[in-house]
Motif scaffolding. Structure first.
Motif, PDB file in Angstrom:
ATOM      1  N   ALA A 126       0.621  -1.630   0.254  1.00  0.00           N
ATOM      2  CA  ALA A 126       0.113  -0.118  -0.004  1.00  0.00           C
ATOM      3  C   ALA A 126       0.411   1.364   0.111  1.00  0.00           C
ATOM      4  O   ALA A 126       1.998   1.558   0.440  1.00  0.00           O
ATOM      5  CB  ALA A 126      -1.256   0.152   1.128  1.00  0.00           C
ATOM      6  N   GLU A 127       0.380   2.292  -1.141  1.00  0.00           N
ATOM      7  CA  GLU A 127       1.720   3.177  -1.228  1.00  0.00           C
ATOM      8  C   GLU A 127       0.714   4.864  -0.374  1.00  0.00           C
ATOM      9  O   GLU A 127       1.455   5.536  -0.114  1.00  0.00           O
ATOM     10  CB  GLU A 127       1.545   3.429  -2.346  1.00  0.00           C
ATOM     11  CG  GLU A 127       2.971   3.242  -3.007  1.00  0.00           C
ATOM     12  CD  GLU A 127       2.553   2.990  -4.567  1.00  0.00           C
ATOM     13  OE1 GLU A 127       2.635   3.764  -4.932  1.00  0.00           O
ATOM     14  OE2 GLU A 127       4.095   2.418  -5.047  1.00  0.00           O
ATOM     15  N   THR A 128      -0.251   4.805  -0.652  1.00  0.00           N
ATOM     16  CA  THR A 128      -1.755   5.787   0.228  1.00  0.00           C
ATOM     17  C   THR A 128      -2.819   5.567   0.718  1.00  0.00           C
ATOM     18  O   THR A 128      -2.547   6.515   1.546  1.00  0.00           O
ATOM     19  CB  THR A 128      -2.103   6.616  -1.430  1.00  0.00           C
ATOM     20  OG1 THR A 128      -3.129   5.205  -2.188  1.00  0.00           O
ATOM     21  CG2 THR A 128      -0.813   7.117  -1.732  1.00  0.00           C
ATOM     22  N   GLU A 129      -3.076   4.397   0.897  1.00  0.00           N
ATOM     23  CA  GLU A 129      -4.268   3.829   1.250  1.00  0.00           C
ATOM     24  C   GLU A 129      -4.278   2.064   1.333  1.00  0.00           C
ATOM     25  O   GLU A 129      -3.970   2.032   0.644  1.00  0.00           O
ATOM     26  CB  GLU A 129      -5.876   4.352   0.642  1.00  0.00           C
ATOM     27  CG  GLU A 129      -6.916   3.788   1.665  1.00  0.00           C
ATOM     28  CD  GLU A 129      -8.352   4.571   0.564  1.00  0.00           C
ATOM     29  OE1 GLU A 129      -8.833   5.753   1.181  1.00  0.00           O
ATOM     30  OE2 GLU A 129      -8.576   3.614  -0.370  1.00  0.00           O
ATOM     31  N   LEU A 130      -4.913   1.667   2.719  1.00  0.00           N
ATOM     32  CA  LEU A 130      -5.109   0.816   2.900  1.00  0.00           C
ATOM     33  C   LEU A 130      -6.064   0.245   3.784  1.00  0.00           C
ATOM     34  O   LEU A 130      -5.851   1.158   5.058  1.00  0.00           O
ATOM     35  CB  LEU A 130      -3.636   0.162   4.495  1.00  0.00           C
ATOM     36  CG  LEU A 130      -3.704  -1.374   4.470  1.00  0.00           C
ATOM     37  CD1 LEU A 130      -3.826  -2.205   3.866  1.00  0.00           C
ATOM     38  CD2 LEU A 130      -2.458  -1.726   5.515  1.00  0.00           C
ATOM     39  N   PHE A 131      -7.104  -0.078   3.607  1.00  0.00           N
ATOM     40  CA  PHE A 131      -8.354  -0.347   4.058  1.00  0.00           C
ATOM     41  C   PHE A 131      -8.204  -1.833   4.479  1.00  0.00           C
ATOM     42  O   PHE A 131      -8.275  -2.803   4.099  1.00  0.00           O
ATOM     43  CB  PHE A 131      -9.297  -0.453   3.169  1.00  0.00           C
ATOM     44  CG  PHE A 131     -10.704  -1.250   4.172  1.00  0.00           C
ATOM     45  CD1 PHE A 131     -10.902  -0.050   4.748  1.00  0.00           C
ATOM     46  CD2 PHE A 131     -11.673  -1.928   3.213  1.00  0.00           C
ATOM     47  CE1 PHE A 131     -12.674  -0.302   5.544  1.00  0.00           C
ATOM     48  CE2 PHE A 131     -12.856  -2.064   3.616  1.00  0.00           C
ATOM     49  CZ  PHE A 131     -12.878  -1.354   5.362  1.00  0.00           C
ATOM     50  N   VAL A 150      -7.158   2.961   7.236  1.00  0.00           N
ATOM     51  CA  VAL A 150      -8.682   1.944   8.111  1.00  0.00           C
ATOM     52  C   VAL A 150      -8.722   1.119   8.444  1.00  0.00           C
ATOM     53  O   VAL A 150      -9.052   0.021   7.439  1.00  0.00           O
ATOM     54  CB  VAL A 150     -10.138   2.728   7.085  1.00  0.00           C
ATOM     55  CG1 VAL A 150     -11.071   2.538   7.471  1.00  0.00           C
ATOM     56  CG2 VAL A 150      -9.366   3.889   6.059  1.00  0.00           C
ATOM     57  N   LEU A 151      -9.467   1.449   9.980  1.00  0.00           N
ATOM     58  CA  LEU A 151      -9.931  -1.097   9.727  1.00  0.00           C
ATOM     59  C   LEU A 151     -10.729  -0.631  10.647  1.00  0.00           C
ATOM     60  O   LEU A 151     -11.547   0.419  11.426  1.00  0.00           O
ATOM     61  CB  LEU A 151      -8.171  -0.517  11.206  1.00  0.00           C
ATOM     62  CG  LEU A 151      -6.906  -0.922  11.093  1.00  0.00           C
ATOM     63  CD1 LEU A 151      -5.622  -1.150  11.756  1.00  0.00           C
ATOM     64  CD2 LEU A 151      -6.663  -1.767   9.452  1.00  0.00           C
ATOM     65  N   SER A 152     -11.288  -1.690  10.395  1.00  0.00           N
ATOM     66  CA  SER A 152     -13.520  -1.551  10.196  1.00  0.00           C
ATOM     67  C   SER A 152     -13.201  -3.658  11.086  1.00  0.00           C
ATOM     68  O   SER A 152     -12.599  -3.914  11.081  1.00  0.00           O
ATOM     69  CB  SER A 152     -13.607  -1.680   9.461  1.00  0.00           C
ATOM     70  OG  SER A 152     -14.920  -1.619   9.566  1.00  0.00           O
ATOM     71  N   ALA A 210      -5.005   5.889  13.081  1.00  0.00           N
ATOM     72  CA  ALA A 210      -5.574   5.026  12.250  1.00  0.00           C
ATOM     73  C   ALA A 210      -6.833   5.180  12.083  1.00  0.00           C
ATOM     74  O   ALA A 210      -7.148   5.945  13.604  1.00  0.00           O
ATOM     75  CB  ALA A 210      -5.754   3.334  11.912  1.00  0.00           C
ATOM     76  N   THR A 211      -8.037   5.305  11.118  1.00  0.00           N
ATOM     77  CA  THR A 211      -9.466   6.025  11.364  1.00  0.00           C
ATOM     78  C   THR A 211      -9.832   3.995  11.501  1.00  0.00           C
ATOM     79  O   THR A 211      -9.548   3.388  11.324  1.00  0.00           O
ATOM     80  CB  THR A 211     -10.038   6.666   9.670  1.00  0.00           C
ATOM     81  OG1 THR A 211      -9.034   7.740   9.982  1.00  0.00           O
ATOM     82  CG2 THR A 211     -11.442   6.547  10.058  1.00  0.00           C
ATOM     83  N   ILE A 212     -11.054   4.347  12.649  1.00  0.00           N
ATOM     84  CA  ILE A 212     -11.273   2.869  13.585  1.00  0.00           C
ATOM     85  C   ILE A 212     -12.554   2.924  12.492  1.00  0.00           C
ATOM     86  O   ILE A 212     -13.352   4.255  12.855  1.00  0.00           O
ATOM     87  CB  ILE A 212     -11.274   3.173  14.826  1.00  0.00           C
ATOM     88  CG1 ILE A 212      -9.910   2.673  14.961  1.00  0.00           C
ATOM     89  CG2 ILE A 212     -12.033   1.218  14.562  1.00  0.00           C
ATOM     90  CD1 ILE A 212      -8.895   1.785  14.384  1.00  0.00           C
ATOM     91  N   GLN A 251     -17.552   5.116   0.838  1.00  0.00           N
ATOM     92  CA  GLN A 251     -18.486   5.389   2.480  1.00  0.00           C
ATOM     93  C   GLN A 251     -16.626   5.870   2.915  1.00  0.00           C
ATOM     94  O   GLN A 251     -16.620   6.849   3.543  1.00  0.00           O
ATOM     95  CB  GLN A 251     -18.459   3.629   2.989  1.00  0.00           C
ATOM     96  CG  GLN A 251     -19.693   3.458   2.224  1.00  0.00           C
ATOM     97  CD  GLN A 251     -20.030   2.203   3.307  1.00  0.00           C
ATOM     98  OE1 GLN A 251     -20.202   2.305   3.993  1.00  0.00           O
ATOM     99  NE2 GLN A 251     -19.816   0.934   2.588  1.00  0.00           N
ATOM    100  N   LEU A 252     -15.220   4.747   2.192  1.00  0.00           N
ATOM    101  CA  LEU A 252     -14.017   5.824   2.989  1.00  0.00           C
ATOM    102  C   LEU A 252     -13.888   6.951   2.539  1.00  0.00           C
ATOM    103  O   LEU A 252     -13.312   7.547   3.367  1.00  0.00           O
ATOM    104  CB  LEU A 252     -13.259   4.550   1.843  1.00  0.00           C
ATOM    105  CG  LEU A 252     -12.985   3.048   2.343  1.00  0.00           C
ATOM    106  CD1 LEU A 252     -11.726   2.831   2.090  1.00  0.00           C
ATOM    107  CD2 LEU A 252     -12.566   3.205   3.698  1.00  0.00           C
TER     108      LEU A 252
END
Length: 271
Positions: free
Chosen positions: A137-142, A170-172, A189-191, A256-257
């Motif tokens: 991942a370079e810019t975004e990881l979900f 972003v972790l969910s 991180a965004t949860i 949604q992201l």
């Protein structure tokens, strides 16, 4: 394990990481004594005395043995911890170089194949593919994980590594306890609390276990199936704009992201 068994095991394992039989035997022999001459070594292991000089020099080149000039020459093995670290670094360097060379060899046909959807079976292989995707991942990881059993130490390391690289992570999870654990572990991180019930596949004897997406370009979707009490994990993954899986997940999750509230991980959309 008896001393002879330990000796044989050490020789076998050193051969497995690239040392020749004589190099492994010589190093193991020197590890048993503070220092020694070629005669001393030949009395411990079955290596011709005249060969020990060349073998010791080869081990010196690897950083595993030190040689004291004199008559006769004295040899000393470095400590076990130092030897293992040097062998690990050597292998890591060789593997990195091999990876670089292999990437240069990738043909257009191989890249075209990667645009399809591929299947993986087995928890270990699924976990390794997820970690590989995260590492690129370079810019975004979900990452979405339905239970903490699939979010292990290597996942923690990959997530933290992505954050350290400046990737938006972003972790969910639908599991509240896991979300709280992730929030405490990764404050940068965004949860996200997903709105979809990820248990809806249970009627088919399976449930989604994890979804990993890097840069909206590479996706892996895994599920756990429960047959006869056993729990097996399988996954499908795809890469590139031509992959049906990537297109589907990008459409489902991407919007949604974009709308996520980084403060509380809420979204105005239902997945």
């Amino acid at each position: 394990m008896s001393p002879p068994q330990n000796k044989s095991r050490a020789i076998e394992e050193l051969q497995a990481v690239g040392l020749t039989e004589y190099e492994a035997k010589c190093f193991v022999a020197l590890s048993q004594i503070p220092s020694g001459t070629a005669t001393d070594v030949s009395e411990i292991v079955d290596i011709p005395r005249t060969r020990i000089y060349d073998i010791a020099e080869s081990l010196q080149d690897c950083g595993l043995v030190e040689i004291q000039k004199g008559t006769p020459r004295e040899f000393r093995a470095v400590s076990t911890d130092v030897a293992m670290k040097r062998l690990q670094l050597s292998h890591r360097e060789h593997l990195d170089n091999a990876a670089k060379a292999l990437r240069q060899l990738t043909t257009p046909d191989v890249r075209d194949e990667a645009s399809g959807v591929w299947r993986i079976e087995g928890k270990q292989k699924v976990a390794e593919r997820g970690q590989y995707i995260a590492a690129r991942a370079e810019t975004e990881l979900f990452g979405l994980f339905t239970e903490d059993a699939v979010f292990q130490d290597d996942c923690f390391r990959q997530a933290q590594s992505a954050i350290d690289r400046g990737v938006d992570v972003v972790l969910s999870s639908p599991d509240e306890d896991l979300r709280e654990s992730l929030r405490a572990r990764f404050p940068d991180a965004t949860i996200w609390d997903p709105s979809l019930d990820w248990q809806t596949l249970e009627e088919f004897g399976a449930q989604v276990s994890r979804l990993v997406m890097a840069d909206r370009h590479t996706v892996m979707l895994a599920s756990l199936s429960k047959d006869d009490g056993d729990c097996a994990e399988t996954a499908i993954w795809g890469e590139g704009s031509d992959s049906e899986l990537v297109v589907l997940c990008r459409e489902l999750v991407g919007a949604q992201l974009d709308e996520l509230d980084a403060e509380d991980g809420s979204s105005r959309f239902s997945l």
